[in-house]
Design a protein around this motif. Structure first.
Motif, PDB file in Angstrom:
ATOM      1  N   UNK A   1       0.828  -1.208   0.000  1.00 10.74           N
ATOM      2  CA  UNK A   1       0.000   0.000   0.000  1.00 10.74           C
ATOM      3  C   UNK A   1       0.869   1.268   0.000  1.00 10.74           C
TER       4      UNK A   1
ATOM      5  N   UNK B   1       2.884   3.047   6.585  1.00  9.07           N
ATOM      6  CA  UNK B   1       2.589   4.265   7.333  1.00  9.07           C
ATOM      7  C   UNK B   1       3.436   5.421   6.821  1.00  9.07           C
TER       8      UNK B   1
ATOM      9  N   UNK C   1       2.322   6.538   3.244  1.00 12.72           N
ATOM     10  CA  UNK C   1       1.085   7.323   3.236  1.00 12.72           C
ATOM     11  C   UNK C   1       1.365   8.769   3.637  1.00 12.72           C
ATOM     12  N   UNK C   2       2.212   8.940   4.677  1.00 12.80           N
ATOM     13  CA  UNK C   2       2.528  10.294   5.116  1.00 12.80           C
ATOM     14  C   UNK C   2       3.337  11.052   4.081  1.00 12.80           C
TER      15      UNK C   2
ATOM     16  N   UNK D   1       1.426  12.231   1.006  1.00 10.77           N
ATOM     17  CA  UNK D   1       0.587  13.409   1.260  1.00 10.77           C
ATOM     18  C   UNK D   1       1.428  14.674   1.252  1.00 10.77           C
TER      19      UNK D   1
ATOM     20  N   UNK E   1      -6.778   3.847  -1.143  1.00 14.80           N
ATOM     21  CA  UNK E   1      -7.809   3.240  -0.274  1.00 14.80           C
ATOM     22  C   UNK E   1      -7.782   1.705  -0.238  1.00 14.80           C
ATOM     23  N   UNK E   2      -6.640   1.159   0.163  1.00 15.36           N
ATOM     24  CA  UNK E   2      -6.589  -0.280   0.410  1.00 15.36           C
ATOM     25  C   UNK E   2      -6.280  -1.135  -0.798  1.00 15.36           C
TER      26      UNK E   2
ATOM     27  N   UNK F   1      -3.524  -3.568  -0.122  1.00 18.16           N
ATOM     28  CA  UNK F   1      -3.900  -4.702   0.734  1.00 18.16           C
ATOM     29  C   UNK F   1      -4.698  -5.721  -0.059  1.00 18.16           C
ATOM     30  N   UNK F   2      -5.527  -5.218  -0.969  1.00 14.91           N
ATOM     31  CA  UNK F   2      -6.294  -6.138  -1.803  1.00 14.91           C
ATOM     32  C   UNK F   2      -5.341  -6.912  -2.713  1.00 14.91           C
TER      33      UNK F   2
ATOM     34  N   UNK G   1      -2.339  -7.781  -1.924  1.00 15.41           N
ATOM     35  CA  UNK G   1      -1.755  -8.818  -1.070  1.00 15.41           C
ATOM     36  C   UNK G   1      -2.701 -10.007  -0.940  1.00 15.41           C
TER      37      UNK G   1
ATOM     38  N   UNK H   1     -22.500   4.046   0.534  1.00 15.16           N
ATOM     39  CA  UNK H   1     -21.495   3.548   1.480  1.00 15.16           C
ATOM     40  C   UNK H   1     -21.518   2.021   1.546  1.00 15.16           C
TER      41      UNK H   1
ATOM     42  N   UNK I   1     -18.483  -0.747   0.106  1.00 11.76           N
ATOM     43  CA  UNK I   1     -17.713  -1.654   0.965  1.00 11.76           C
ATOM     44  C   UNK I   1     -17.687  -3.080   0.403  1.00 11.76           C
TER      45      UNK I   1
ATOM     46  N   UNK J   1     -14.296  -4.929  -0.498  1.00 17.81           N
ATOM     47  CA  UNK J   1     -13.524  -5.389   0.652  1.00 17.81           C
ATOM     48  C   UNK J   1     -14.150  -6.655   1.241  1.00 17.81           C
TER      49      UNK J   1
ATOM     50  N   UNK K   1      -4.461  -9.456   6.908  1.00 14.21           N
ATOM     51  CA  UNK K   1      -5.223  -8.907   5.779  1.00 14.21           C
ATOM     52  C   UNK K   1      -6.672  -8.652   6.168  1.00 14.21           C
TER      53      UNK K   1
ATOM     54  N   UNK L   1      -7.156  -5.677   8.555  1.00 14.29           N
ATOM     55  CA  UNK L   1      -6.886  -4.408   7.877  1.00 14.29           C
ATOM     56  C   UNK L   1      -8.003  -4.061   6.889  1.00 14.29           C
ATOM     57  N   UNK L   2      -8.441  -5.038   6.109  1.00 14.13           N
ATOM     58  CA  UNK L   2      -9.505  -4.762   5.133  1.00 14.13           C
ATOM     59  C   UNK L   2     -10.783  -4.322   5.846  1.00 14.13           C
TER      60      UNK L   2
ATOM     61  N   UNK M   1     -11.509  -0.545   6.243  1.00 15.48           N
ATOM     62  CA  UNK M   1     -12.186   0.184   5.168  1.00 15.48           C
ATOM     63  C   UNK M   1     -13.691  -0.042   5.234  1.00 15.48           C
ATOM     64  N   UNK M   2     -14.088  -1.256   5.622  1.00 18.57           N
ATOM     65  CA  UNK M   2     -15.515  -1.529   5.788  1.00 18.57           C
ATOM     66  C   UNK M   2     -16.079  -0.665   6.920  1.00 18.57           C
TER      67      UNK M   2
ATOM     68  N   UNK N   1     -16.677   2.903   6.049  1.00 16.98           N
ATOM     69  CA  UNK N   1     -17.880   3.134   5.250  1.00 16.98           C
ATOM     70  C   UNK N   1     -19.147   3.004   6.082  1.00 16.98           C
TER      71      UNK N   1
ATOM     72  N   UNK O   1     -21.927   5.844   6.556  1.00 16.35           N
ATOM     73  CA  UNK O   1     -23.345   5.555   6.372  1.00 16.35           C
ATOM     74  C   UNK O   1     -24.144   5.969   7.607  1.00 16.35           C
TER      75      UNK O   1
ATOM     76  N   UNK P   1       0.453  16.276   7.038  1.00 18.48           N
ATOM     77  CA  UNK P   1       1.000  14.958   6.736  1.00 18.48           C
ATOM     78  C   UNK P   1       2.406  14.798   7.294  1.00 18.48           C
TER      79      UNK P   1
ATOM     80  N   UNK Q   1       2.759  12.536  10.144  1.00 19.56           N
ATOM     81  CA  UNK Q   1       2.651  11.119   9.795  1.00 19.56           C
ATOM     82  C   UNK Q   1       4.005  10.588   9.334  1.00 19.56           C
ATOM     83  N   UNK Q   2       4.704  11.393   8.534  1.00 20.85           N
ATOM     84  CA  UNK Q   2       6.038  11.005   8.078  1.00 20.85           C
ATOM     85  C   UNK Q   2       6.946  10.809   9.284  1.00 20.85           C
TER      86      UNK Q   2
END
Lengths: 310, 361
Positions: free
Chosen positions: A43, A101, A104-105, A108, A223-224, A227-228, A230, A270, A274, A277, B151, B154-155, B158-159, B162, B166, B329, B332-333
């Motif tokens: 990712x 991590x 991602x930082x 950005x 957005x993942x 990971x998908x 993987x 929404x 999902x 995933x 996995x 982590x996945x 994202x669920x 959302x 919602x 950001x 985060x770095x």
């Protein structure tokens, strides 16, 4: 019936585009895992590829140069992972997470001035009369060059792993690093090269998102997807063509879901968004369970650090 | 010729010293990053690490913030560390945190506008249960189907994100203000408000819960059979099986504890500092907590220190954003670099650098 408004040829075409970024990242990670390394930083490498590709493409007004830059960007980040896991012998899981991590930082930070910018267009590959064929022409033969390059890459990886000497060495290192070491192969060198290849592929996958699929730069835009990718490697039981089938299956889910959103199905957006995933998780569970025996195909030395004792 | 030699025993000195070294190296590398961004590195580092506590100008605002930001980090990291010790990698704490918040807020919104002493305890239970439930998905998939928990957990983040969106736009939206996304403000609902226990300190029930969790984890890991089993399973899985440790049970317990604690953290956040269910509610505590767990050496006391430090970088990051216009950001770095340096330095804990000649002698 709302589904009637969806054109199957357009759907098929969109599916290939949706599958390409994940397939690129997955085919790279497949090679990495075949060499016995689990890089959970896909990712992070993808998003670094997305941002470097975007920035370079905008500044040079060439999408092609952008893609090259993205591959290099992903590779540089993967070298950091190689340094940690191969030289400094760190825990693979923790190092991969750190990579994600950090990526991602950093992405950005790099991309903050590029939000809302439109990238240069990637030229479509002119296939002449092929794209004139009804249905098939629209669905299969009217894509950008990266879609075909990705398919070629899958074929190349398959050829490399199963039909070349170098591929055999890479698999030996992944199956049993002690035996490979005893035979005189350089375990760490092979693994480092594999990690770099994986980084370049993940970078390309990221750039495909920011330059073609979206095409925009937004923070955390992968957005993942990494990971998908993987999960896709596990789904594919570490076989290149199955990775491609899995990616297209997944692309189908994404596109169908987007089409349902556009068609105004009375399910909130929404919940529809999902679904990729959830389906990934379900497929993972089925593949990993005892009956399917998918996990038995995992490389023997996967995720085991190697340190020569003499 | 330089080579690495594996130590017979990991070095205790480097185990303790490395986190501090990593912080110093991160400051140096971060300073270079700020120079590259065209900012004064000394001012930036001071703003991030010292001013939140010591500055007369910002201190009164940011000192209470330290507890508010650190408590969820510590609460989540303590749970994660137990799993990490046993080689069970729950990296989806962010999702469990969100689900805890939704369950907790759901109870509060269901009782609104009733007042009663029992509402807040019920929310606590619901929050822990929500996180627990969300963590049980990877746990059960792992034990029943042998699915990779990294996995899946982590996945599921994202669920969860959302579902959060919602809820904020649908079921939990404030009916009195239909034009705006987001739920009722729980801070204005007395029975559900996780208020400061001592005004002006930032001390709320989540901080208390974090402290209790730290003590509980410490006792469990050092004095209880379960803690021994966790450590055994992590260090010698085969020996653990002979000793009668059921791997499946351990997976459920470790993920369950981590999920419940992350859920609690989400619940205390949404009913206190966060205030309402919003789309932007989750700010990455679940991911930062992974760094906290490693930086704290998976030890409860270490986690408290690491949690305070990373809580500090959150506040300092906001300050630096305000005063220097640093992008959000960059913090985060910073956190990512910290983990990199820590991992890199740890080779000294397990290996010794030797020159070739020395070995021959």
């Amino acid at each position: 019936m709302i589904l009637g408004s969806i054109n199957p040829a357009v759907l098929l075409a969109a599916l290939m585009v949706a599958a390409t970024p994940i397939l690129l990242a997955a085919i790279g990670e497949l090679v990495v895992e075949k060499s016995g390394v689990l890089n959970l930083g896909v990712e992070g490498m993808m998003i670094i590829g997305a941002v470097t590709g975007f920035v370079i493409a905008v500044n040079t007004s060439s999408a092609l140069v952008g893609f090259i830059g993205a591959a290099l960007g992903g590779m540089v980040l993967s070298l950091l992972f190689a340094l940690l896991t191969q030289v400094l012998m760190t825990n693979h899981v923790a190092s991969g997470l750190a990579l994600t991590l950090f990526g991602l930082g950093l992405s950005a930070l790099i991309g903050q001035g590029y939000v809302g910018v439109t990238p240069p267009r990637t030229p479509k590959l002119d296939l002449g009369w092929l794209s004139e064929i009804p249905f098939l022409g629209r669905a299969l033969f009217s894509h950008d060059i990266m879609v075909y390059l990705t398919i070629a890459l899958v074929a190349g990886v398959w050829l490399f792993l199963s039909h070349t000497r170098a591929g055999m060495i890479l698999r030996a290192v992944g199956e049993n690093h002690d035996a490979a070491h005893a035979l005189g192969y350089h375990v760490k060198r092979v693994r480092t090269l594999a990690i770099m290849f994986g980084g370049a592929c993940a970078g390309l996958g990221g750039a495909y998102l920011s330059l073609i699929r979206v095409p925009q730069w937004t923070e955390g835009m992968t957005v993942g997807a990494g990971w998908i990718a993987l999960a896709l490697v596990v789904f594919a039981s570490w076989r290149p063509w199955r990775a491609m089938a899995g990616a297209y299956l997944f692309g189908g889910v994404v596109v169908l879901q987007l089409n349902l959103q556009a068609a105004g199905v009375r399910i909130p957006v929404e919940y529809l968004s999902m679904s990729p995933y959830l389906i990934t998780i379900m497929v993972l569970a089925i593949i990993s369970s005892g009956k399917a025996r998918g996990s038995l195909n995992a490389p023997g030395s996967l995720n085991r650090p190697f340190h020569a004792s003499n | 010729m330089i080579r690495l030699e594996r130590r017979k025993e990991p070095s205790t000195f480097w185990r303790v010293a490395n986190p501090f070294l990593a912080v110093i190296l991160t400051m140096l590398a971060g300073g270079m990053m700020f120079v590259a961004l065209g900012k004064d590195p000394v001012t930036a580092i001071r703003l991030i690490f010292f001013d939140p506590i010591f500055s007369a100008q910002f201190g009164s605002y940011s000192r209470p913030q330290l507890l508010i930001k650190s408590a969820p980090l510590i609460l989540i990291a303590v749970g994660l560390a137990i799993g990490f010790k046993a080689n069970i990698w729950n990296i989806g704490a962010e999702g469990q945190y969100i689900m805890g918040a939704l369950f907790g807020a759901g109870v509060a919104l269901a009782f609104f506008p009733l007042q009663g002493w029992y509402i807040f305890p019920l929310m606590i239970l619901a929050g822990a249960f929500g996180g627990f439930l969300w963590a049980m998905i990877p746990a059960i998939l792992k034990t029943r189907f042998n699915t990779n928990e990294i996995l899946v957990s982590l996945l599921l983040v994202y669920v969860a994100e959302r579902i959060l969106a919602a809820m904020a736009l649908g079921l939990m939206r404030n009916p009195d203000q239909p034009g705006f996304p987001g739920s009722r403000d729980l801070r204005r609902y007395e029975s559900a408000h996780n208020a400061e226990l001592i005004a002006g300190t930032g001390l709320h029930w989540g901080v208390v819960a974090a402290l209790v969790a730290v003590i509980f984890a410490y006792v469990m890991m050092t004095r209880h059979m379960l803690g021994f089993h966790v450590r055994l399973a992590g260090q010698a899985p085969r020996a653990a099986r002979f000793a009668g440790v059921a791997p499946a049970r351990l997976v459920v317990i470790c993920l369950g504890i981590a999920g419940a604690l992350a859920g609690l953290a989400g619940m205390f956040e949404v009913s206190g500092p966060g205030g309402q269910v919003r789309i932007e509610f989750a700010v990455g505590y679940g991911f930062t907590a992974i760094i906290v767990a490693f930086l704290g050496r998976l030890h409860p006391i270490g986690i408290v220190l690491a949690g305070l430090l990373l809580g500090l970088t959150y506040i300092g990051g906001e300050l630096a954003q305000m005063m220097l216009g640093l992008p959000s950001a960059s913090i985060q770095v910073f956190q990512g670099m910290l983990l990199f340096f820590l991992l890199a330095l740890d080779f000294q804990t397990n290996y010794r650098i030797r020159l070739r000649e020395e070995v021959r002698r």
